[in-house]
Design a protein around this motif. Sequence first.
Motif, PDB file in Angstrom:
ATOM      1  N   CYS A   1      14.133  14.185  -0.323  1.00 58.88           N
ATOM      2  CA  CYS A   1      13.354  13.263  -1.157  1.00 58.88           C
ATOM      3  C   CYS A   1      13.611  13.608  -2.607  1.00 58.88           C
ATOM      4  N   MET A   2      13.232  12.684  -3.480  1.00 54.85           N
ATOM      5  CA  MET A   2      13.403  12.888  -4.909  1.00 54.85           C
ATOM      6  C   MET A   2      12.041  12.799  -5.584  1.00 54.85           C
ATOM      7  N   LEU A   3      11.967  13.293  -6.821  1.00 51.74           N
ATOM      8  CA  LEU A   3      10.718  13.271  -7.564  1.00 51.74           C
ATOM      9  C   LEU A   3      10.219  11.827  -7.725  1.00 51.74           C
ATOM     10  N   GLU A   4      11.146  10.887  -7.961  1.00 48.91           N
ATOM     11  CA  GLU A   4      10.732   9.490  -8.109  1.00 48.91           C
ATOM     12  C   GLU A   4      10.083   8.964  -6.834  1.00 48.91           C
ATOM     13  N   ASP A   5      10.597   9.417  -5.680  1.00 55.43           N
ATOM     14  CA  ASP A   5       9.990   9.008  -4.407  1.00 55.43           C
ATOM     15  C   ASP A   5       8.565   9.541  -4.286  1.00 55.43           C
ATOM     16  N   LEU A   6       8.377  10.780  -4.670  1.00 52.46           N
ATOM     17  CA  LEU A   6       7.047  11.385  -4.597  1.00 52.46           C
ATOM     18  C   LEU A   6       6.083  10.650  -5.530  1.00 52.46           C
ATOM     19  N   GLN A   7       6.532  10.327  -6.741  1.00 56.45           N
ATOM     20  CA  GLN A   7       5.662   9.631  -7.686  1.00 56.45           C
ATOM     21  C   GLN A   7       5.277   8.235  -7.172  1.00 56.45           C
ATOM     22  N   THR A   8       6.234   7.541  -6.584  1.00 57.50           N
ATOM     23  CA  THR A   8       5.937   6.210  -6.026  1.00 57.50           C
ATOM     24  C   THR A   8       4.893   6.295  -4.927  1.00 57.50           C
ATOM     25  N   GLN A   9       5.028   7.285  -4.043  1.00 59.44           N
ATOM     26  CA  GLN A   9       4.087   7.381  -2.926  1.00 59.44           C
ATOM     27  C   GLN A   9       2.719   7.868  -3.402  1.00 59.44           C
ATOM     28  N   LEU A  10       2.667   8.673  -4.453  1.00 54.14           N
ATOM     29  CA  LEU A  10       1.370   9.093  -5.004  1.00 54.14           C
ATOM     30  C   LEU A  10       0.650   7.907  -5.647  1.00 54.14           C
ATOM     31  N   GLN A  11       1.395   7.005  -6.322  1.00 56.02           N
ATOM     32  CA  GLN A  11       0.781   5.782  -6.853  1.00 56.02           C
ATOM     33  C   GLN A  11       0.215   4.945  -5.700  1.00 56.02           C
ATOM     34  N   THR A  12       0.971   4.850  -4.593  1.00 55.81           N
ATOM     35  CA  THR A  12       0.485   4.113  -3.428  1.00 55.81           C
ATOM     36  C   THR A  12      -0.731   4.804  -2.822  1.00 55.81           C
ATOM     37  N   ALA A  13      -0.770   6.142  -2.863  1.00 55.53           N
ATOM     38  CA  ALA A  13      -1.932   6.873  -2.349  1.00 55.53           C
ATOM     39  C   ALA A  13      -3.184   6.495  -3.126  1.00 55.53           C
ATOM     40  N   LEU A  14      -3.064   6.371  -4.448  1.00 53.26           N
ATOM     41  CA  LEU A  14      -4.208   5.941  -5.253  1.00 53.26           C
ATOM     42  C   LEU A  14      -4.654   4.531  -4.834  1.00 53.26           C
ATOM     43  N   GLU A  15      -3.694   3.628  -4.624  1.00 53.77           N
ATOM     44  CA  GLU A  15      -4.031   2.265  -4.214  1.00 53.77           C
ATOM     45  C   GLU A  15      -4.638   2.254  -2.811  1.00 53.77           C
ATOM     46  N   LEU A  16      -4.180   3.153  -1.963  1.00 50.34           N
ATOM     47  CA  LEU A  16      -4.716   3.254  -0.607  1.00 50.34           C
ATOM     48  C   LEU A  16      -6.185   3.676  -0.637  1.00 50.34           C
ATOM     49  N   GLU A  17      -6.502   4.691  -1.437  1.00 51.89           N
ATOM     50  CA  GLU A  17      -7.895   5.118  -1.555  1.00 51.89           C
ATOM     51  C   GLU A  17      -8.748   4.036  -2.206  1.00 51.89           C
ATOM     52  N   PHE A  18      -8.171   3.352  -3.189  1.00 50.89           N
ATOM     53  CA  PHE A  18      -8.873   2.274  -3.869  1.00 50.89           C
ATOM     54  C   PHE A  18      -9.274   1.189  -2.864  1.00 50.89           C
ATOM     55  N   ALA A  19      -8.377   0.861  -1.938  1.00 51.88           N
ATOM     56  CA  ALA A  19      -8.624  -0.236  -0.992  1.00 51.88           C
ATOM     57  C   ALA A  19      -9.797   0.046  -0.068  1.00 51.88           C
ATOM     58  N   THR A  20     -10.107   1.312   0.198  1.00 55.92           N
ATOM     59  CA  THR A  20     -11.208   1.631   1.104  1.00 55.92           C
ATOM     60  C   THR A  20     -12.571   1.570   0.429  1.00 55.92           C
ATOM     61  N   ILE A  21     -12.610   1.750  -0.896  1.00 58.48           N
ATOM     62  CA  ILE A  21     -13.908   1.862  -1.583  1.00 58.48           C
ATOM     63  C   ILE A  21     -14.682   0.542  -1.571  1.00 58.48           C
ATOM     64  N   PRO A  22     -14.102  -0.596  -1.985  1.00 59.86           N
ATOM     65  CA  PRO A  22     -14.854  -1.855  -1.864  1.00 59.86           C
ATOM     66  C   PRO A  22     -15.208  -2.190  -0.416  1.00 59.86           C
ATOM     67  N   LEU A  23     -14.345  -1.802   0.515  1.00 70.65           N
ATOM     68  CA  LEU A  23     -14.621  -2.048   1.936  1.00 70.65           C
ATOM     69  C   LEU A  23     -15.931  -1.406   2.354  1.00 70.65           C
TER      70      LEU A  23
END
Length: 819
Positions: free
Chosen positions: A532-554
């Motif tokens: 993996c590359m650092l850019e891959d890790l950064q992309t998935q960490l941004q998605t992790a934030l969006e993933l946690e965000f999606a559960t809160i309004p739910l």
Amino acid sequence: DMDQFDMPALKLLKQRSQNTLTVSISLYGYTRNYPEYVPVNFTLGYVVGSIGPYQDREPVTIAGPRWMLKSDIIPNVSIDKDDTCYDKDLNKFKPWIYDAPFMVSTDRVSVDLSNSLPIHVHALMRDIGDLRVGIQHDTCVEIISPDSIPYMTLHWMENTGGVVECALTQEQHTSLTENNLKLVLVQMVSSGGDALCSDSVFPSLKSTHSARVLLSEVRYVLRPTGVYVGYVDEDHTLTIDIYVTDFGEPAVEKTVTIFRRDFIRNLTPANGVSVTSESAKTDASGRAPFTFEKTDVIPFPRQYHDAKYRQIQPCADLICKEGICTLPIEGQGYRFAYRLNSSEDTVSWNVVILGFSDFTPPAVPSWVEDIEPIFARYKRLTPIMNTILDLGDYKDVTLTRNIEMLKLSMNRDRFLEADFMPTTRDLSFKKTKMVLQWLDNPIYSTPLDIEPDPTDKICHPPVKNLPGIDFPPTSFLPRCQPSAALKFDQSPGVYPSGLDSEGEEDESNSTLPIKGRPLKGLVGKFKSRDTCMLEDLQTQLQTALELEFATIPLYLTSLYSFGENCNLEADELITSVVRQEMVHFAQAANLLIATGQYPLIDSETVAPTYPTHLPGGVLPDLYITLKKASLLHIYYTFMGVEAPAFTEGSSPPVHAEDTIGQFYDEIKTCIDYLYSGGNEVFSSDTSDQVPWPWNSTVEEIGSLVIVTDKDSALEAVEQVITQGEGAGELNAQEISKGQLPHFFRFEEIVCEKRLVADPDTDTYSYSGEAIPFNANGVWPMRDDPTAYNLIPNTNCYTEAKAFHHVYRSLLRSLQETFS
């Protein structure tokens, strides 16, 4: 107002009609009589019509002051025995020849044949020979049509509306208006008909011609002046004037008798609606009034007193028992006919009176208690409407465009019109008024008239008489049984990535990277990549934030649906999960900041919209919908979101692959890989990360880790996994402190019991303290609420707009906080 149209034809019509028009509309080419034709063409046909000046005393709903009726004569034409109009029983041609209204003016006669002549099933006119209009004399027929009616000409019906006009001489006008001679429609034949009068001299006629009379005028025409479908109930009677004409002029001092004619072959109940007087005389304008009233109990559902109705009018909702058939339609139809006592030479139409039982509407109608039961009946009766409006769906009904459409269709003035849609008019005055009242304030369910005391700890349920059940029988969830002895090992990875729940290889492309999840396929037995590359890790960490965000309004949406002091234990459990999800959101942001990249938060591509799937391809079979709290919603959605990769005895209805825990395992693996290559992924400068801003116990919520290196990063990720779906075996200490992973906290709500441990057997069961769930203690709400299509200046619109501004302010504040 015709002045707004700059059209010479309309200006002329206005001059002749005092700004009032007569519009005659006819339907042709539409048939229900041929079995082989109906399945593919049942809804097809043509609508044609004509517009002309309105005449004084002209009836409102039935065209023409004078009328020709069909005779018993069959048109003399040759026709093949395979033709659809050939009557095999009579062994002869039996075309459709129907009545025709007409009007006589000073210099012409206008005959409406749009509903009179026979047609093929494909809407082509049938050739029944040379047709003409004439005047019937004692010994002959005087032809007034100089040429044959061109009904076989292409597009004749569309171009003329089926109206034929013939010029009249002064003598012919006198014959029709003063001498009481009758207008006729004839077929010109070589023999076998009436003789032609000597003055019927047109080049197209031959001396050998004779006239077969197909339609002949009747002297007296009786019809209602206004509606021919009326309504009565406890508070409303109905008076209908029967208008009688004698050769087109008002018939004065004529006795009209009205009598009951049962709706279909003696099928309706004998009592319910009656007329106050069975006879009346016409006044100077030719009108005889009759008043109808409700005199007995009106049955519901609608009754038909004959089981043969099943053959007459098949319907899926028809129920027949002991000679009485019923349909789930409100109101009972009663048909009345009328006649002149002094003459057989008449034509008349029936009136139908719909009687309705008494009904007391609620002060504030609601969908659940009052509207849905009515709309559900119409949904079953007219399923084709579902393509336009689903009457059984509260969300669809309450869209702004549909509310306006329903208001228009149920407007009481139009509702009373005779030709209005029968489905809508089969509803009483009071229920129609109730529906219109609800459309102005479309509440879901009626709140109790109780203002809860803020100091009172007793649940005041906002909903009463909640229909149906909230959750399947307990047997559906054997894990909830107190006797169930469960061993919990919810360690992620018990089934390697690439294996399904039966341990067989998954041949799909589930290990290939996807948008927002470039690290997919980095872990597991059948992994598709090793680096993996650092850019891959950064992309998935941004998605992790969006993933946690999606559960809160739910979770918050269901949490906010609890009534005051209702479902307190469930409220506490969901609140504890939401607070940890907020920590996970912040933790993903800190991890991303530590890599040198700021998170994106205040963006329409990040803020979740519902319904939706979770970002990053997590749990792809799970559909996320915002709903009020219910055991079913918590079971299917909340537990689905937090599902472990594998738990012994578990039955969450979601795929065991691509869980949130596995998503974070990919992040952990990439961190390990990058550091194994000597890369310094995380900065020791923590000035841009967000520390814990308030006092809280670590045991209750967890810690917000400040990331500086590999170990602190892995600690942060591991906490997210452990708090969500769990990691490793549960232990009695975790259970006793209430530190259960989210999946098991939600399962406690579903099972309505606390999870307890049995240290002697090293097992666990849902047999602890009760967690009661009161479905009536939940506010009703539409799924996936949105401000779109809300009516401006209503309470809902104002609140939604205010929420929008606060929500956007929150997103901007979060963006500033983590930037």
